[in-house]
Design a protein around this motif. Structure first.
Motif, PDB file in Angstrom:
ATOM      1  N   ILE A  30       0.857  -1.197   0.000  1.00  0.00           N
ATOM      2  CA  ILE A  30       0.000   0.000   0.000  1.00  0.00           C
ATOM      3  C   ILE A  30       0.891   1.245   0.000  1.00  0.00           C
ATOM      4  CG2 ILE A  30      -1.793   1.260   1.266  1.00  0.00           C
ATOM      5  CD1 ILE A  30      -2.609  -1.494   2.511  1.00  0.00           C
ATOM      6  N   MET A  31       1.962   1.180   0.795  1.00  0.00           N
ATOM      7  CA  MET A  31       2.864   2.338   0.866  1.00  0.00           C
ATOM      8  C   MET A  31       3.718   2.478  -0.396  1.00  0.00           C
ATOM      9  SD  MET A  31       2.189   4.113   3.467  1.00  0.00           S
ATOM     10  CE  MET A  31       0.463   3.677   3.368  1.00  0.00           C
ATOM     11  N   TYR A  32       4.041   1.357  -1.044  1.00  0.00           N
ATOM     12  CA  TYR A  32       4.778   1.471  -2.320  1.00  0.00           C
ATOM     13  C   TYR A  32       3.911   2.206  -3.341  1.00  0.00           C
ATOM     14  CZ  TYR A  32       7.396  -2.375  -0.131  1.00  0.00           C
ATOM     15  OH  TYR A  32       8.092  -3.167   0.733  1.00  0.00           O
ATOM     16  N   ARG A  33       2.622   1.907  -3.326  1.00  0.00           N
ATOM     17  CA  ARG A  33       1.727   2.576  -4.283  1.00  0.00           C
ATOM     18  C   ARG A  33       1.531   4.050  -3.932  1.00  0.00           C
ATOM     19  NH1 ARG A  33      -1.045  -2.429  -3.531  1.00  0.00           N
ATOM     20  NH2 ARG A  33      -2.784  -1.405  -2.489  1.00  0.00           N
ATOM     21  N   VAL A  34       1.564   4.347  -2.627  1.00  0.00           N
ATOM     22  CA  VAL A  34       1.509   5.762  -2.227  1.00  0.00           C
ATOM     23  C   VAL A  34       2.720   6.504  -2.802  1.00  0.00           C
ATOM     24  CG1 VAL A  34       1.827   7.308  -0.240  1.00  0.00           C
ATOM     25  CG2 VAL A  34       0.081   5.515  -0.163  1.00  0.00           C
ATOM     26  N   LEU A  35       3.896   5.921  -2.618  1.00  0.00           N
ATOM     27  CA  LEU A  35       5.112   6.572  -3.131  1.00  0.00           C
ATOM     28  C   LEU A  35       5.030   6.717  -4.651  1.00  0.00           C
ATOM     29  CD1 LEU A  35       7.920   4.845  -1.017  1.00  0.00           C
ATOM     30  CD2 LEU A  35       6.900   7.095  -0.680  1.00  0.00           C
ATOM     31  N   GLU A  36       4.549   5.662  -5.293  1.00  0.00           N
ATOM     32  CA  GLU A  36       4.408   5.703  -6.751  1.00  0.00           C
ATOM     33  C   GLU A  36       3.486   6.858  -7.159  1.00  0.00           C
ATOM     34  OE1 GLU A  36       3.938   2.089  -9.872  1.00  0.00           O
ATOM     35  OE2 GLU A  36       2.303   2.306  -8.467  1.00  0.00           O
ATOM     36  N   GLY A  37       2.377   6.998  -6.410  1.00  0.00           N
ATOM     37  CA  GLY A  37       1.416   8.072  -6.701  1.00  0.00           C
ATOM     38  C   GLY A  37       2.021   9.455  -6.518  1.00  0.00           C
ATOM     39  N   LEU A  38       3.057   9.544  -5.709  1.00  0.00           N
ATOM     40  CA  LEU A  38       3.709  10.838  -5.475  1.00  0.00           C
ATOM     41  C   LEU A  38       4.998  10.969  -6.294  1.00  0.00           C
ATOM     42  CD1 LEU A  38       3.254  11.084  -1.580  1.00  0.00           C
ATOM     43  CD2 LEU A  38       2.016  12.374  -3.324  1.00  0.00           C
ATOM     44  N   GLY A  39       5.102  10.171  -7.343  1.00  0.00           N
ATOM     45  CA  GLY A  39       6.310  10.240  -8.170  1.00  0.00           C
ATOM     46  C   GLY A  39       7.548   9.835  -7.383  1.00  0.00           C
ATOM     47  N   TRP A  40       7.383   8.906  -6.440  1.00  0.00           N
ATOM     48  CA  TRP A  40       8.448   8.350  -5.593  1.00  0.00           C
ATOM     49  C   TRP A  40       8.993   9.363  -4.608  1.00  0.00           C
ATOM     50  CZ3 TRP A  40       7.525   3.541  -5.929  1.00  0.00           C
ATOM     51  CH2 TRP A  40       7.106   2.991  -7.155  1.00  0.00           C
ATOM     52  N   GLU A  41       8.198  10.401  -4.339  1.00  0.00           N
ATOM     53  CA  GLU A  41       8.578  11.326  -3.261  1.00  0.00           C
ATOM     54  C   GLU A  41       7.924  10.862  -1.966  1.00  0.00           C
ATOM     55  OE1 GLU A  41       7.894  15.424  -4.096  1.00  0.00           O
ATOM     56  OE2 GLU A  41       8.938  15.276  -6.025  1.00  0.00           O
ATOM     57  N   LYS A  48       7.364  -1.050   8.504  1.00  0.00           N
ATOM     58  CA  LYS A  48       8.347  -2.001   7.966  1.00  0.00           C
ATOM     59  C   LYS A  48       8.688  -1.647   6.523  1.00  0.00           C
ATOM     60  CE  LYS A  48       9.223  -7.026   7.989  1.00  0.00           C
ATOM     61  NZ  LYS A  48       9.491  -7.480   6.636  1.00  0.00           N
ATOM     62  N   ALA A  49       7.658  -1.264   5.763  1.00  0.00           N
ATOM     63  CA  ALA A  49       7.887  -0.894   4.362  1.00  0.00           C
ATOM     64  C   ALA A  49       8.894   0.257   4.270  1.00  0.00           C
ATOM     65  CB  ALA A  49       6.567  -0.482   3.702  1.00  0.00           C
ATOM     66  N   PHE A  50       8.665   1.286   5.063  1.00  0.00           N
ATOM     67  CA  PHE A  50       9.533   2.468   4.967  1.00  0.00           C
ATOM     68  C   PHE A  50      10.933   2.177   5.518  1.00  0.00           C
ATOM     69  CE2 PHE A  50       5.362   4.740   4.791  1.00  0.00           C
ATOM     70  CZ  PHE A  50       5.530   5.226   3.510  1.00  0.00           C
ATOM     71  N   GLU A  51      11.002   1.428   6.616  1.00  0.00           N
ATOM     72  CA  GLU A  51      12.318   1.122   7.188  1.00  0.00           C
ATOM     73  C   GLU A  51      13.152   0.308   6.192  1.00  0.00           C
ATOM     74  OE1 GLU A  51      13.726   2.325   9.737  1.00  0.00           O
ATOM     75  OE2 GLU A  51      15.476   1.019   9.943  1.00  0.00           O
ATOM     76  N   GLU A  52      12.512  -0.667   5.545  1.00  0.00           N
ATOM     77  CA  GLU A  52      13.259  -1.489   4.586  1.00  0.00           C
ATOM     78  C   GLU A  52      13.731  -0.652   3.390  1.00  0.00           C
ATOM     79  OE1 GLU A  52      11.252  -5.873   5.516  1.00  0.00           O
ATOM     80  OE2 GLU A  52      10.569  -4.744   3.777  1.00  0.00           O
ATOM     81  N   LEU A  53      12.845   0.192   2.877  1.00  0.00           N
ATOM     82  CA  LEU A  53      13.249   1.038   1.741  1.00  0.00           C
ATOM     83  C   LEU A  53      14.415   1.942   2.132  1.00  0.00           C
ATOM     84  CD1 LEU A  53       9.844   2.173   0.137  1.00  0.00           C
ATOM     85  CD2 LEU A  53      11.364   0.324  -0.599  1.00  0.00           C
ATOM     86  N   TYR A  54      14.345   2.415   3.371  1.00  0.00           N
ATOM     87  CA  TYR A  54      15.392   3.302   3.881  1.00  0.00           C
ATOM     88  C   TYR A  54      16.716   2.542   3.997  1.00  0.00           C
ATOM     89  CZ  TYR A  54      17.500   6.808   6.968  1.00  0.00           C
ATOM     90  OH  TYR A  54      18.320   7.757   7.514  1.00  0.00           O
ATOM     91  N   GLN A  55      16.640   1.333   4.565  1.00  0.00           N
ATOM     92  CA  GLN A  55      17.861   0.527   4.726  1.00  0.00           C
ATOM     93  C   GLN A  55      18.448   0.127   3.372  1.00  0.00           C
ATOM     94  OE1 GLN A  55      19.464   0.172   7.446  1.00  0.00           O
ATOM     95  NE2 GLN A  55      17.900   0.921   8.868  1.00  0.00           N
ATOM     96  N   LEU A  56      17.550  -0.069   2.385  1.00  0.00           N
ATOM     97  CA  LEU A  56      18.021  -0.445   1.044  1.00  0.00           C
ATOM     98  C   LEU A  56      18.539   0.764   0.265  1.00  0.00           C
ATOM     99  CD1 LEU A  56      15.197  -2.952   0.018  1.00  0.00           C
ATOM    100  CD2 LEU A  56      17.626  -3.512   0.281  1.00  0.00           C
ATOM    101  N   GLY A  57      18.400   1.937   0.853  1.00  0.00           N
ATOM    102  CA  GLY A  57      18.858   3.146   0.174  1.00  0.00           C
ATOM    103  C   GLY A  57      17.933   3.596  -0.953  1.00  0.00           C
ATOM    104  N   LEU A  58      16.674   3.133  -0.925  1.00  0.00           N
ATOM    105  CA  LEU A  58      15.738   3.494  -1.996  1.00  0.00           C
ATOM    106  C   LEU A  58      14.943   4.757  -1.662  1.00  0.00           C
ATOM    107  CD1 LEU A  58      14.562  -0.126  -2.863  1.00  0.00           C
ATOM    108  CD2 LEU A  58      15.949   1.378  -4.299  1.00  0.00           C
TER     109      LEU A  58
END
Ligand SMILES: *Cc1c(COP(=O)(O)O)cnc(C)c1O
Length: 440
Positions: free
Chosen positions: A207-218, A238-248
């Protein structure tokens, strides 16, 4: 689904350095062009590389997650935000009408992986509707659902019945049904799909990946979500922490979890008793004492927002972890605030069920408190469809005082601020014309 040694819930962890992790979030957009492939069409499996716990050929999809992030200035104004700052993530567009399908696709995949033949859940309604749909659509498993008697909105119950789930109504509420389904599934070896199931949360990360996608990955400034069993809030953290740890992503949003006043365990524990994740050292005794106090007072969860009418949230620890990861906070809102916010979401053209509107009511409260600033970018998650609970909606707008009293009055709701009253006229052309002139 719990650790046999410490009793805590299991958690899915990946060895990212051994996996082909995505280099950029933009890579996922390319899959839009290949949406005749069900794994690209699915709003969950489109992000497979971020939840790779099963071989792709096992992944179950019924086309979940075709949901959109929608800007909403009307609702934003109600909340107190400047134009262009509010976005609603409308999860009511899922096949069974709630965000639960995101998690069900993942849990079902794991159940299939281990060869389960029957799956069960306790539910305030939407988990059972989702489970029943996945069983009916895929014919992989038999659905067995446990609901509290009189505690389930009609839209949701009707789905479970129509999809053919074995529906067991227990004389009790959600917390009772939850305790029983755990016993039953253990005794009979039935696969449990409640959000004690860690794979559910993996699906809900998307759900959060799609939110980011909707905001042009901002990354937005705030994500606001209703809190019931706390699976969603746990998954988002968890979604945001993992993306953060992955440097995305370079920063994480702040997370606000909104309870109903009548089911406010997280609010009390986090905001009043200052219970924290504390890197895993949760103050167990404080939590146990609070639960013991609830029991001794015979206190039961009670709110019109039936999807969050839960006093013992099973994902409490993981939610505390998410609150730490995302500098989170918790608020409580009354049923009146929830229903007014719900009417505003409807007036804004989307519509949601009562529990979903807690996010909007909570965001409004946080703006009023000066914690969310009017020019910050805020995402409220609308967890379920407006048609899930027609009783609450009609009671709010109705002129039928008896219905209003029975459904809302006994919960302390007094004045619906945005009631759109139906106008009653006799079956007479002149009177009808008069009514339209008067009110139109
Ligand atoms: C399940 C549900 C919630 C609560 O979500 P949790 O993950 O249990 O906190 C909120 N709204 C709706 C519509 C739901 O179905």
């Amino acid at each position: 689904m719990a650790c046999p040694r410490c009793g805590s819930l299991l958690d899915v962890q990946y060895e990212w350095d051994r996996l082909p992790a995505p280099r950029s979030l933009r890579d996922f957009e390319a899959k839009w062009a290949r949406r005749q492939d069900p794994y690209c069409f699915s709003g969950v499996w489109r992000f497979y590389e971020l939840l790779p716990f099963a071989p792709q050929e096992f992944c179950v999809t019924v086309g979940e997650g075709q949901t959109l992030l929608q800007p909403s200035d009307g609702v934003g104004e109600y909340i107190g935000l400047k134009s262009g700052r509010l976005f609603l993530q409308y999860e009511g567009l899922n096949p069974s009408g709630s965000f639960k399908d995101n998690g069900m696709a993942a849990a079902f995949t794991h159940a299939r992986l281990i060869g389960a033949r029957r799956a069960a859940c306790a539910s305030t309604g939407n988990t059972s509707a989702s489970l029943a749909l996945y069983c009916a659509a895929t014919r992989l498993m038999r659905a067995i659902i446990f609901v509290g008697s009189g505690k389930i909105a009609y839209g949701k119950l009707s789905q479970a019945l129509d999809y053919g789930a074995l529906t067991i109504q227990i004389a009790g509420d959600f917390d009772d049904a939850m305790a029983r389904v755990k016993e039953v599934s253990q005794q009979l070896g039935i696969y449990l799909v409640n959000s004690v199931n860690p794979f559910r949360l993996e699906g809900q990360k998307t759900i959060m990946y799609r939110v980011l996608e909707g905001l042009g990955w901002e990354v937005p400034d705030w994500v606001v979500v209703p809190g019931g069993n706390l699976g969603n809030s746990s998954a988002f953290g968890k979604a945001f922490e993992e993306l953060y740890q992955l440097g995305l992503i370079r920063r994480k949003p702040r997370l606000a979890v909104i309870n109903a006043v009548g089911a406010n365990t997280l609010y009390i524990l986090y905001e009043k008793q200052k219970v924290r994740w504390n890197d895993g050292q949760v103050a167990r005794q404080t939590v146990a004492d609070y639960y013991a106090q609830m029991d001794s007072e015979g206190r039961r969860a009670s709110t019109i927002a039936s999807a969050i009418e839960i006093n013992r949230p099973v994902n409490l620890d993981k939610c505390l972890r998410a609150l730490q990861w995302c500098q989170g906070l918790v608020r409580e809102v009354t049923d009146e605030e929830i229903l007014d916010a719900k009417a505003q979401v409807g007036a804004g053209g989307l519509g949601c069920e009562p529990a979903s509107a807690a996010s909007v009511a909570g965001a409004k409260k946080l703006v009023a408190e000066g914690i969310i600033s009017p020019d910050e970018r805020v995402v409220c998650v609308l967890t379920g469809h407006v048609l899930k609970d027609p009783t609450a909606t009609v009671a709010y707008h109705t002129t039928d005082q008896k219905m209003f009293n029975e459904v809302l009055g006994r919960r302390g709701v007094r004045r619906p601020a945005f009631a759109n009253r139906p106008v009653s006229v006799s079956n007479n052309l002149e009177e009808i014309l008069k009514a339209i002139q008067l009110y139109g």
